[in-house]
Design a protein around this motif. Structure first.
Motif, PDB file in Angstrom:
ATOM      1  N   ASN A  56     -14.835 -26.718 -11.354  1.00 23.56           N
ATOM      2  CA  ASN A  56     -14.649 -27.949 -10.579  1.00 23.56           C
ATOM      3  C   ASN A  56     -13.970 -27.684  -9.243  1.00 23.56           C
ATOM      4  O   ASN A  56     -14.287 -28.336  -8.238  1.00 23.56           O
ATOM      5  CB  ASN A  56     -13.859 -28.986 -11.372  1.00 23.56           C
ATOM      6  N   CYS A  57     -13.036 -26.749  -9.209  1.00 23.49           N
ATOM      7  CA  CYS A  57     -12.374 -26.413  -7.941  1.00 23.49           C
ATOM      8  C   CYS A  57     -13.390 -25.965  -6.900  1.00 23.49           C
ATOM      9  O   CYS A  57     -13.337 -26.393  -5.747  1.00 23.49           O
ATOM     10  CB  CYS A  57     -11.353 -25.299  -8.153  1.00 23.49           C
ATOM     11  N   LEU A  58     -14.300 -25.109  -7.307  1.00 19.84           N
ATOM     12  CA  LEU A  58     -15.296 -24.629  -6.345  1.00 19.84           C
ATOM     13  C   LEU A  58     -16.255 -25.743  -5.942  1.00 19.84           C
ATOM     14  O   LEU A  58     -16.673 -25.818  -4.788  1.00 19.84           O
ATOM     15  CB  LEU A  58     -16.051 -23.432  -6.905  1.00 19.84           C
ATOM     16  N   ASN A  59     -16.592 -26.602  -6.877  1.00 17.68           N
ATOM     17  CA  ASN A  59     -17.458 -27.735  -6.530  1.00 17.68           C
ATOM     18  C   ASN A  59     -16.756 -28.667  -5.540  1.00 17.68           C
ATOM     19  O   ASN A  59     -17.374 -29.137  -4.584  1.00 17.68           O
ATOM     20  CB  ASN A  59     -17.856 -28.514  -7.786  1.00 17.68           C
ATOM     21  N   LEU A  60     -15.473 -28.922  -5.744  1.00 15.64           N
ATOM     22  CA  LEU A  60     -14.730 -29.787  -4.834  1.00 15.64           C
ATOM     23  C   LEU A  60     -14.600 -29.147  -3.458  1.00 15.64           C
ATOM     24  O   LEU A  60     -14.594 -29.841  -2.444  1.00 15.64           O
ATOM     25  CB  LEU A  60     -13.350 -30.107  -5.404  1.00 15.64           C
ATOM     26  N   LYS A  61     -14.503 -27.829  -3.416  1.00 10.93           N
ATOM     27  CA  LYS A  61     -14.441 -27.138  -2.122  1.00 10.93           C
ATOM     28  C   LYS A  61     -15.684 -27.462  -1.298  1.00 10.93           C
ATOM     29  O   LYS A  61     -15.604 -27.746  -0.109  1.00 10.93           O
ATOM     30  CB  LYS A  61     -14.321 -25.629  -2.321  1.00 10.93           C
ATOM     31  N   LYS A  62     -16.839 -27.436  -1.966  1.00  9.76           N
ATOM     32  CA  LYS A  62     -18.094 -27.741  -1.278  1.00  9.76           C
ATOM     33  C   LYS A  62     -18.186 -29.225  -0.912  1.00  9.76           C
ATOM     34  O   LYS A  62     -18.549 -29.578   0.201  1.00  9.76           O
ATOM     35  CB  LYS A  62     -19.280 -27.363  -2.164  1.00  9.76           C
ATOM     36  N   LYS A  95     -12.783 -13.703 -12.538  1.00 10.09           N
ATOM     37  CA  LYS A  95     -13.272 -12.634 -11.651  1.00 10.09           C
ATOM     38  C   LYS A  95     -14.667 -12.913 -11.087  1.00 10.09           C
ATOM     39  O   LYS A  95     -15.052 -12.331 -10.090  1.00 10.09           O
ATOM     40  CB  LYS A  95     -13.290 -11.302 -12.390  1.00 10.09           C
ATOM     41  N   LYS A  96     -15.418 -13.801 -11.709  1.00 11.18           N
ATOM     42  CA  LYS A  96     -16.786 -14.105 -11.274  1.00 11.18           C
ATOM     43  C   LYS A  96     -16.839 -14.991 -10.030  1.00 11.18           C
ATOM     44  O   LYS A  96     -17.890 -15.132  -9.427  1.00 11.18           O
ATOM     45  CB  LYS A  96     -17.543 -14.825 -12.396  1.00 11.18           C
ATOM     46  N   PHE A  97     -15.715 -15.611  -9.659  1.00 10.54           N
ATOM     47  CA  PHE A  97     -15.729 -16.626  -8.624  1.00 10.54           C
ATOM     48  C   PHE A  97     -15.002 -16.177  -7.361  1.00 10.54           C
ATOM     49  O   PHE A  97     -14.030 -15.441  -7.428  1.00 10.54           O
ATOM     50  CB  PHE A  97     -15.116 -17.928  -9.152  1.00 10.54           C
ATOM     51  N   PRO A  98     -15.444 -16.677  -6.217  1.00 12.44           N
ATOM     52  CA  PRO A  98     -14.874 -16.268  -4.928  1.00 12.44           C
ATOM     53  C   PRO A  98     -13.683 -17.118  -4.478  1.00 12.44           C
ATOM     54  O   PRO A  98     -13.804 -17.959  -3.608  1.00 12.44           O
ATOM     55  CB  PRO A  98     -16.056 -16.462  -3.965  1.00 12.44           C
ATOM     56  N   TYR A  99     -12.534 -16.889  -5.073  1.00 11.72           N
ATOM     57  CA  TYR A  99     -11.334 -17.592  -4.649  1.00 11.72           C
ATOM     58  C   TYR A  99     -10.682 -16.860  -3.498  1.00 11.72           C
ATOM     59  O   TYR A  99     -10.782 -15.646  -3.377  1.00 11.72           O
ATOM     60  CB  TYR A  99     -10.336 -17.735  -5.806  1.00 11.72           C
ATOM     61  N   ASP A 100      -9.991 -17.611  -2.660  1.00 13.28           N
ATOM     62  CA  ASP A 100      -9.292 -17.008  -1.534  1.00 13.28           C
ATOM     63  C   ASP A 100      -8.063 -16.237  -2.003  1.00 13.28           C
ATOM     64  O   ASP A 100      -7.707 -15.218  -1.424  1.00 13.28           O
ATOM     65  CB  ASP A 100      -8.902 -18.088  -0.524  1.00 13.28           C
ATOM     66  N   SER A 101      -7.409 -16.713  -3.021  1.00  7.37           N
ATOM     67  CA  SER A 101      -6.322 -15.965  -3.656  1.00  7.37           C
ATOM     68  C   SER A 101      -6.104 -16.544  -5.046  1.00  7.37           C
ATOM     69  O   SER A 101      -6.547 -17.643  -5.358  1.00  7.37           O
ATOM     70  CB  SER A 101      -5.047 -15.997  -2.825  1.00  7.37           C
TER      71      SER A 101
END
Length: 109
Positions: A56-62, A95-101
């Motif tokens: 959900n975090c990555l979806n909200l980023k988009k 590890k599969k996801f592109p987080y900034d940190s």
């Protein structure tokens, strides 16, 4: 009709709906003149809810065009004998996801 009648009343009721603390609530704050969104998804964490929250975090980023995502993960408690295995599964998933940190609590490593 699934909501029993008045769609406008249903939409107005949803307009005032807010997630409670720990259940996906988005808190928007300003820090050093930058707008931050902090998603509190800490209540009653399980492996499934943790994975869903991460996605959900990555979806909200988009959706909201956030520039960065910082992931802060704590320990899932009361997992019994399989605690280490479940936490390792979560780390592999992260590890599969592109987080900034990422900030991960030492106790789960």
């Amino acid at each position: 009709d699934l909501i029993g009648g008045d769609i406008k009343s249903g939409m107005l009721a949803l307009e005032n709906y807010h997630n409670s603390n720990g259940r996906g609530k988005i808190n928007e704050i300003t820090f050093e003149n930058k707008k931050l969104a902090i998603i509190d998804d800490s209540y009653n964490a399980s492996i499934l809810s943790m994975k869903t929250g991460i996605e959900n975090c990555l979806n909200l980023k988009k959706i909201f065009n956030y520039s960065r995502v910082v992931l802060a993960i704590g320990e899932m408690r009361e997992l019994g004998e399989k605690s280490a295995q479940i936490h390792e599964e979560l780390l592999e998933f992260i590890k599969k996801f592109p987080y900034d940190s990422q900030w991960i609590a030492r106790d789960i490593l």
